[in-house]
Design a protein around this motif. Sequence first.
Motif, PDB file in Angstrom:
ATOM      1  N   VAL A 105     -11.818  -2.326  -9.274  1.00  0.00           N
ATOM      2  CA  VAL A 105     -10.743  -1.579  -9.916  1.00  0.00           C
ATOM      3  C   VAL A 105      -9.376  -2.139  -9.529  1.00  0.00           C
ATOM      4  O   VAL A 105      -8.540  -2.418 -10.373  1.00  0.00           O
ATOM      5  CB  VAL A 105     -10.842  -0.074  -9.575  1.00  0.00           C
ATOM      6  CG1 VAL A 105      -9.655   0.691 -10.119  1.00  0.00           C
ATOM      7  CG2 VAL A 105     -12.139   0.510 -10.115  1.00  0.00           C
ATOM      8  N   CYS A 106      -9.140  -2.307  -8.233  1.00  0.00           N
ATOM      9  CA  CYS A 106      -7.815  -2.751  -7.768  1.00  0.00           C
ATOM     10  C   CYS A 106      -7.786  -4.229  -7.380  1.00  0.00           C
ATOM     11  O   CYS A 106      -6.739  -4.743  -6.968  1.00  0.00           O
ATOM     12  CB  CYS A 106      -7.343  -1.894  -6.602  1.00  0.00           C
ATOM     13  SG  CYS A 106      -8.308  -2.107  -5.085  1.00  0.00           S
ATOM     14  N   ASN A 107      -8.933  -4.919  -7.485  1.00  0.00           N
ATOM     15  CA  ASN A 107      -9.048  -6.335  -7.120  1.00  0.00           C
ATOM     16  C   ASN A 107      -8.612  -6.608  -5.685  1.00  0.00           C
ATOM     17  O   ASN A 107      -8.046  -7.653  -5.382  1.00  0.00           O
ATOM     18  CB  ASN A 107      -8.267  -7.218  -8.086  1.00  0.00           C
ATOM     19  CG  ASN A 107      -8.830  -7.166  -9.478  1.00  0.00           C
ATOM     20  OD1 ASN A 107     -10.045  -7.211  -9.651  1.00  0.00           O
ATOM     21  ND2 ASN A 107      -7.969  -7.045 -10.464  1.00  0.00           N
ATOM     22  N   GLY A 108      -8.845  -5.671  -4.804  1.00  0.00           N
ATOM     23  CA  GLY A 108      -8.547  -5.854  -3.396  1.00  0.00           C
ATOM     24  C   GLY A 108      -7.116  -5.541  -2.995  1.00  0.00           C
ATOM     25  O   GLY A 108      -6.747  -5.679  -1.843  1.00  0.00           O
ATOM     26  N   THR A 109      -6.293  -5.114  -3.950  1.00  0.00           N
ATOM     27  CA  THR A 109      -4.889  -4.827  -3.627  1.00  0.00           C
ATOM     28  C   THR A 109      -4.703  -3.460  -2.991  1.00  0.00           C
ATOM     29  O   THR A 109      -3.634  -3.177  -2.465  1.00  0.00           O
ATOM     30  CB  THR A 109      -4.009  -4.906  -4.884  1.00  0.00           C
ATOM     31  OG1 THR A 109      -4.446  -3.912  -5.813  1.00  0.00           O
ATOM     32  CG2 THR A 109      -4.059  -6.287  -5.504  1.00  0.00           C
ATOM     33  N   LYS A 110      -5.697  -2.609  -3.085  1.00  0.00           N
ATOM     34  CA  LYS A 110      -5.715  -1.248  -2.535  1.00  0.00           C
ATOM     35  C   LYS A 110      -4.855  -0.273  -3.326  1.00  0.00           C
ATOM     36  O   LYS A 110      -4.727   0.882  -2.958  1.00  0.00           O
ATOM     37  CB  LYS A 110      -5.282  -1.243  -1.059  1.00  0.00           C
ATOM     38  CG  LYS A 110      -6.127  -2.137  -0.179  1.00  0.00           C
ATOM     39  CD  LYS A 110      -5.622  -2.128   1.237  1.00  0.00           C
ATOM     40  CE  LYS A 110      -6.426  -3.113   2.058  1.00  0.00           C
ATOM     41  NZ  LYS A 110      -5.970  -3.182   3.427  1.00  0.00           N
TER      42      LYS A 110
END
Length: 181
Positions: free
Chosen positions: A122-127
Amino acid sequence: MFVEKYLQSLTTSDLRDDELHNKTEALAAAALADLSGGSGDVFGSLLARAKYADGTHRKVFETGNHNLAVLLRAWTKVVVQKGKDREWFKIKNEWDIKAAHGIHEKIARVSLAHWLQGECEVCNGTKIAAGRACSHCAGTGREPIAGGALEVERVKDMVSELEGLYQAHSARAAAKLRKAA
């Protein structure tokens, strides 16, 4: 950082090793780190190649999933042995052996996939998703592991093992690289 030098070594077209050209030092350090790792295999180098180098497309014949296939076979053997040593499953009947082996293989596949590419979808690891903390990964940046509680616990344990193996290999290789410099 060792992994950056290692990636440069893998993608260089100049393999001369003299006072002006030292791109091969990281390759030698990785090989020596594998040899000094105790098991005598190339597991640490395979982890680094699969995680960071398989995305480089310098030459078609050098890329692909060969490293991943070799790594998965080796990792499955490790997970099966750890499962037996730690007695994850009680073997009472003959069919329990086949079932336990199947679960061990699944844990190996899922843990390796999660370690290699476990960023939240969902956030591609950006949190952060849509301006807020990602509710899918609870702000960790990592994709939640699907499965039952026992399976998730085993997968997390094996992901931790993979990270430990990779960090230990990188530390040994960086030390060998410092000695060579």
